[in-house]
Design a protein around this motif. Structure first.
Motif, PDB file in Angstrom:
ATOM      1  N   ARG A 384      34.782  40.207  48.618  1.00 52.42           N
ATOM      2  CA  ARG A 384      33.750  40.365  47.577  1.00 52.42           C
ATOM      3  C   ARG A 384      34.181  41.528  46.676  1.00 52.42           C
ATOM      4  NH1 ARG A 384      31.009  38.944  52.205  1.00 52.42           N
ATOM      5  NH2 ARG A 384      29.544  37.176  51.985  1.00 52.42           N
ATOM      6  N   PRO A 385      35.072  41.261  45.724  1.00 51.01           N
ATOM      7  CA  PRO A 385      35.570  42.333  44.851  1.00 51.01           C
ATOM      8  C   PRO A 385      34.438  42.972  44.056  1.00 51.01           C
ATOM      9  CG  PRO A 385      36.926  40.364  44.657  1.00 51.01           C
ATOM     10  CD  PRO A 385      35.700  39.968  45.411  1.00 51.01           C
ATOM     11  N   ALA A 386      34.576  44.262  43.869  1.00 47.07           N
ATOM     12  CA  ALA A 386      33.607  45.012  43.067  1.00 47.07           C
ATOM     13  C   ALA A 386      34.342  46.187  42.432  1.00 47.07           C
ATOM     14  CB  ALA A 386      32.457  45.494  43.950  1.00 47.07           C
ATOM     15  N   ARG A 387      33.671  46.784  41.464  1.00 49.42           N
ATOM     16  CA  ARG A 387      34.258  47.938  40.771  1.00 49.42           C
ATOM     17  C   ARG A 387      34.334  49.105  41.762  1.00 49.42           C
ATOM     18  NH1 ARG A 387      32.561  52.029  36.991  1.00 49.42           N
ATOM     19  NH2 ARG A 387      34.002  52.170  35.205  1.00 49.42           N
ATOM     20  N   HIS A 420      39.379  52.486  37.413  1.00 45.53           N
ATOM     21  CA  HIS A 420      38.752  51.829  38.539  1.00 45.53           C
ATOM     22  C   HIS A 420      39.508  50.538  38.858  1.00 45.53           C
ATOM     23  CE1 HIS A 420      35.526  54.544  37.250  1.00 45.53           C
ATOM     24  NE2 HIS A 420      35.044  54.425  38.496  1.00 45.53           N
ATOM     25  N   VAL A 421      39.427  50.146  40.118  1.00 46.41           N
ATOM     26  CA  VAL A 421      40.082  48.908  40.537  1.00 46.41           C
ATOM     27  C   VAL A 421      39.009  47.912  40.925  1.00 46.41           C
ATOM     28  CG1 VAL A 421      42.148  50.104  41.299  1.00 46.41           C
ATOM     29  CG2 VAL A 421      40.292  49.712  42.920  1.00 46.41           C
ATOM     30  N   TRP A 422      39.356  46.644  40.917  1.00 47.24           N
ATOM     31  CA  TRP A 422      38.426  45.568  41.251  1.00 47.24           C
ATOM     32  C   TRP A 422      38.851  44.989  42.601  1.00 47.24           C
ATOM     33  CZ3 TRP A 422      33.979  44.624  38.965  1.00 47.24           C
ATOM     34  CH2 TRP A 422      33.299  43.419  39.255  1.00 47.24           C
ATOM     35  N   LEU A 423      38.292  45.575  43.713  1.00 49.55           N
ATOM     36  CA  LEU A 423      38.651  45.177  45.076  1.00 49.55           C
ATOM     37  C   LEU A 423      37.393  45.194  45.938  1.00 49.55           C
ATOM     38  CD1 LEU A 423      41.955  47.214  45.608  1.00 49.55           C
ATOM     39  CD2 LEU A 423      41.777  44.738  45.325  1.00 49.55           C
ATOM     40  N   ASP A 424      37.511  44.643  47.164  1.00 56.17           N
ATOM     41  CA  ASP A 424      36.387  44.613  48.091  1.00 56.17           C
ATOM     42  C   ASP A 424      36.224  45.998  48.714  1.00 56.17           C
ATOM     43  OD1 ASP A 424      34.758  44.324  50.403  1.00 56.17           O
ATOM     44  OD2 ASP A 424      35.207  42.186  50.465  1.00 56.17           O
ATOM     45  N   ILE A 529      48.313  46.120  47.128  1.00 55.21           N
ATOM     46  CA  ILE A 529      47.283  45.107  46.840  1.00 55.21           C
ATOM     47  C   ILE A 529      47.185  44.949  45.322  1.00 55.21           C
ATOM     48  CG2 ILE A 529      44.896  44.405  47.200  1.00 55.21           C
ATOM     49  CD1 ILE A 529      44.745  46.447  49.464  1.00 55.21           C
ATOM     50  N   PRO A 530      47.319  43.737  44.842  1.00 55.85           N
ATOM     51  CA  PRO A 530      47.140  43.539  43.388  1.00 55.85           C
ATOM     52  C   PRO A 530      45.648  43.553  43.036  1.00 55.85           C
ATOM     53  CG  PRO A 530      47.591  41.448  44.472  1.00 55.85           C
ATOM     54  CD  PRO A 530      47.715  42.501  45.526  1.00 55.85           C
ATOM     55  N   TYR A 531      45.333  44.025  41.826  1.00 58.46           N
ATOM     56  CA  TYR A 531      43.940  44.028  41.387  1.00 58.46           C
ATOM     57  C   TYR A 531      43.889  43.706  39.891  1.00 58.46           C
ATOM     58  CZ  TYR A 531      45.031  48.659  39.489  1.00 58.46           C
ATOM     59  OH  TYR A 531      45.588  49.697  38.796  1.00 58.46           O
ATOM     60  N   ASP A 532      42.729  43.325  39.463  1.00 56.23           N
ATOM     61  CA  ASP A 532      42.527  42.979  38.047  1.00 56.23           C
ATOM     62  C   ASP A 532      41.906  44.188  37.357  1.00 56.23           C
ATOM     63  OD1 ASP A 532      41.945  41.983  35.598  1.00 56.23           O
ATOM     64  OD2 ASP A 532      40.950  40.159  36.309  1.00 56.23           O
ATOM     65  N   HIS A 533      42.698  44.966  36.645  1.00 60.80           N
ATOM     66  CA  HIS A 533      42.176  46.196  36.048  1.00 60.80           C
ATOM     67  C   HIS A 533      41.287  45.900  34.831  1.00 60.80           C
ATOM     68  CE1 HIS A 533      45.972  45.357  33.941  1.00 60.80           C
ATOM     69  NE2 HIS A 533      45.399  45.931  32.895  1.00 60.80           N
ATOM     70  N   HIS A 534      41.443  44.743  34.221  1.00 58.71           N
ATOM     71  CA  HIS A 534      40.560  44.420  33.100  1.00 58.71           C
ATOM     72  C   HIS A 534      39.135  44.224  33.597  1.00 58.71           C
ATOM     73  CE1 HIS A 534      43.910  44.105  30.387  1.00 58.71           C
ATOM     74  NE2 HIS A 534      44.507  43.228  31.197  1.00 58.71           N
ATOM     75  N   SER A 535      39.003  43.522  34.731  1.00 56.20           N
ATOM     76  CA  SER A 535      37.668  43.328  35.288  1.00 56.20           C
ATOM     77  C   SER A 535      37.096  44.644  35.756  1.00 56.20           C
ATOM     78  CB  SER A 535      37.735  42.337  36.461  1.00 56.20           C
ATOM     79  OG  SER A 535      38.182  41.074  35.997  1.00 56.20           O
ATOM     80  N   ALA A 536      38.010  45.532  36.278  1.00 54.70           N
ATOM     81  CA  ALA A 536      37.536  46.833  36.757  1.00 54.70           C
ATOM     82  C   ALA A 536      36.938  47.633  35.623  1.00 54.70           C
ATOM     83  CB  ALA A 536      38.675  47.595  37.418  1.00 54.70           C
ATOM     84  N   ASP A 537      37.504  47.566  34.453  1.00 52.65           N
ATOM     85  CA  ASP A 537      36.975  48.339  33.340  1.00 52.65           C
ATOM     86  C   ASP A 537      35.669  47.740  32.855  1.00 52.65           C
ATOM     87  OD1 ASP A 537      39.094  49.964  33.509  1.00 52.65           O
ATOM     88  OD2 ASP A 537      40.287  48.913  31.993  1.00 52.65           O
TER      89      ASP A 537
END
Length: 537
Positions: A384-387, A420-424, A529-537
């Motif tokens: 459950r990825p979150a900021r 910020h990163v977009w991870l669980d 671990i790869p993450y989506d930094h665009h979603s994190a922002d």
């Protein structure tokens, strides 16, 4: 006989250039009148003059008895010449073997002798060496533990050692003069003469039977036995002689045959065993085919039961150790609390209550790991990825594990994440807690645990480094298996599930884990671990 100046000069040259003793002995005066330099040195004198002066007192040749010297001169006068071999003494008393020649002659009408003396020690030494060499050869030849037979070009046996006579059943010297074919079985003997003639035409050192298989030899009583034969040769006064070296290999052949028989027996047993295996395999395949015909639900239930049995076995093995320690601490502390009823003993009660609380927490952590494994394998865990702020997560996690630190231990954290990163967050915290607790648990007092987090180009790199006991190369390949624990940490509490759970979490998050370690130097675990930094922002 009148003297001739030419003859005198010639005699001087012959005497002086001779390398042996040359002397003129005047029979009437009983003295040597001349001697050459080589002769004086042969007898140990520094010069001819010293020799002649010494002979004034002893007019005969040194070390020869007077009667013997007289007899030699008498025989030389009668025959004109006398030659003998005798021992002669040098001036210092040293004896040597010499060849003495006396030739009678007249000089100016006076009876004289030309005396020649040559040392024979080298010849005698050579003869002694030859005799010794012959004795050694005879000892080797006679006492050899293989048969040795020498034949001439016509195949007649001229020499046979003791072992060869015993080998073929003949008495001493009984083989001498016989043809070599008497030792060859009849079937082969008819061709042996042609083979012998071929060898005589082109003699060489070689082994017999290289292309014709096994060789057989025949005893005097007609019995045959297997042999190995090697041939050699030599020439003596242009005559060819052939030497045969014969070895009885009956024992070797029997051993080879026994080995062949045993191999055949083993092959038969293998064939029978293979047939039994094939039959049982066929029966097993039939059984499996029947089992496959059952319903899918029964198959799934059986597989689940087998898996449950395996997990139960591992659980019992681990729990017998991991549960016993905290439960014993709980029981002991509860018993001790009963012994402190007074109000002034509250601090002691609190101490044991803390031990109970710590043991219960430890048991709770173990159960939590079991539950996590079950959920993972049942597919009930989802990401459950979150900021997520990695700096905050790292600070909170380090705070949570402070109570686990040993005396003098510390945690050094370094965060290089500007975004910020977009991870669980829940899975990341569990991964961090597990890695830090391992680093603390397997490190000693006064050590430093370093944790680093770096975010770059959509990838989180998290490193936990300790200064602990390390892991051997043999154990590294099993670290991510369930319930596996390295051999050097079996005395430290643990379930062997931590790294297995982390690896499963990372699979869900598309991450990877790597580990570097050396015994007694520490361990470094790195996860990416790869993450989506665009979603994190």
């Amino acid at each position: 006989m009148p003297t001739n100046p030419v003859n005198i000069a010639l005699n001087d040259v012959l005497i002086n250039q001779a390398e042996e003793f040359i002397g003129i002995y005047d029979d009437a005066s009983g003295r040597f009148t001349r001697v050459n330099k080589a002769g004086a040195q042969l007898l140990g004198y520094p010069s001819e003059e010293a020799f002649l002066a010494d002979l004034d007192a002893t007019p005969r040749l040194p070390a020869l008895p007077p009667t013997y010297w007289e007899a030699l001169r008498t025989e030389a006068r009668r025959a004109g010449r006398q030659e003998v071999e005798t021992e002669v003494s040098r001036q210092n008393g040293e004896l040597f073997w010499g060849k003495l020649q006396l030739s009678f002659l007249e000089i100016d009408g006076r009876a004289s002798f030309l005396v020649r003396l040559s040392e024979q020690e080298r010849l005698h030494q050579a003869e002694r060496d030859l005799a010794q060499s012959e004795r050694r050869f005879e000892a080797v030849f006679s006492n050899a533990t293989i048969g040795i037979i020498v034949c001439d070009r016509q195949g007649s046996i001229i020499s046979a050692n003791r072992h060869s006579q015993q080998l073929f059943g003949y008495a001493d010297s009984e083989l001498l003069g016989q043809k070599i074919e008497v030792l060859v079985p009849n079937a082969i003997g008819r061709q042996h003469q042609k083979l012998r003639e071929s060898f005589n035409a082109q003699p060489s050192v070689r082994a017999m039977g290289q292309h014709s298989g096994d060789l057989q030899a025949q005893r005097k009583d007609g019995s045959v036995f297997p042999v190995e034969v090697s041939l050699s040769y030599f020439y003596e006064e242009q005559d060819l002689y052939v030497v045969s070296y014969i070895l009885d290999i009956t024992f070797k052949k029997n051993a080879e045959q026994a080995l062949i028989n045993e191999r055949q027996r083993v092959e038969r047993l293998n064939t029978e065993l293979e047939q039994k295996v094939a039959d049982r395999t066929h029966a097993l395949l039939n059984t499996l085919e029947q089992l496959e015909q059952r319903s899918e639900e029964l198959t799934i239930a059986l597989a689940a039961e087998q898996e449950l049995g395996e997990l139960k076995s591992r659980f019992v093995s681990m729990a017998s150790h991991e549960f016993r320690t905290p439960l014993t601490a709980v029981l002991t502390s509860a018993t001790l609390i009963e012994k402190y009823p007074g109000g002034d003993q509250q601090d002691k009660r609190l101490k044991h209550l803390q031990r109970i609380r710590s043991s219960v927490n430890h048991l709770n952590d173990i159960l939590e790991e079991f539950l996590s494994v079950g959920k993972i394998e049942e597919g009930k865990i989802e990401t459950r990825p979150a900021r997520l702020d990695m700096a905050v997560l790292l600070t909170d996690t380090v705070t949570d594990v402070q109570g686990m630190l040993k005396a003098g231990q510390s945690i050094d954290k370094q965060v290089s994440c500007q975004e910020h990163v977009w991870l669980d967050p829940s899975l990341m915290r569990k991964i961090l807690v597990n890695l830090l607790s391992n680093a603390i648990k397997y490190s000693g007092e006064n050590s430093v645990v370093t944790v680093r987090a770096q975010c770059s180009q959509g990838q989180l790199t998290l490193t936990v480094q300790d200064q602990g006991v390390g892991i051997s190369d043999e154990d590294k390949e099993h670290l991510f298996e369930r319930f596996f624990r390295a051999r050097n940490v079996t005395n430290i509490p643990g379930t062997g599930l931590g790294l297995y759970i982390i690896a499963k979490y990372l699979e869900l998050m598309r991450g990877t884990i790597s580990l570097e370690s050396k015994l007694q130097e520490g361990t470094t675990v790195t996860i990416t671990i790869p993450y989506d930094h665009h979603s994190a922002d």
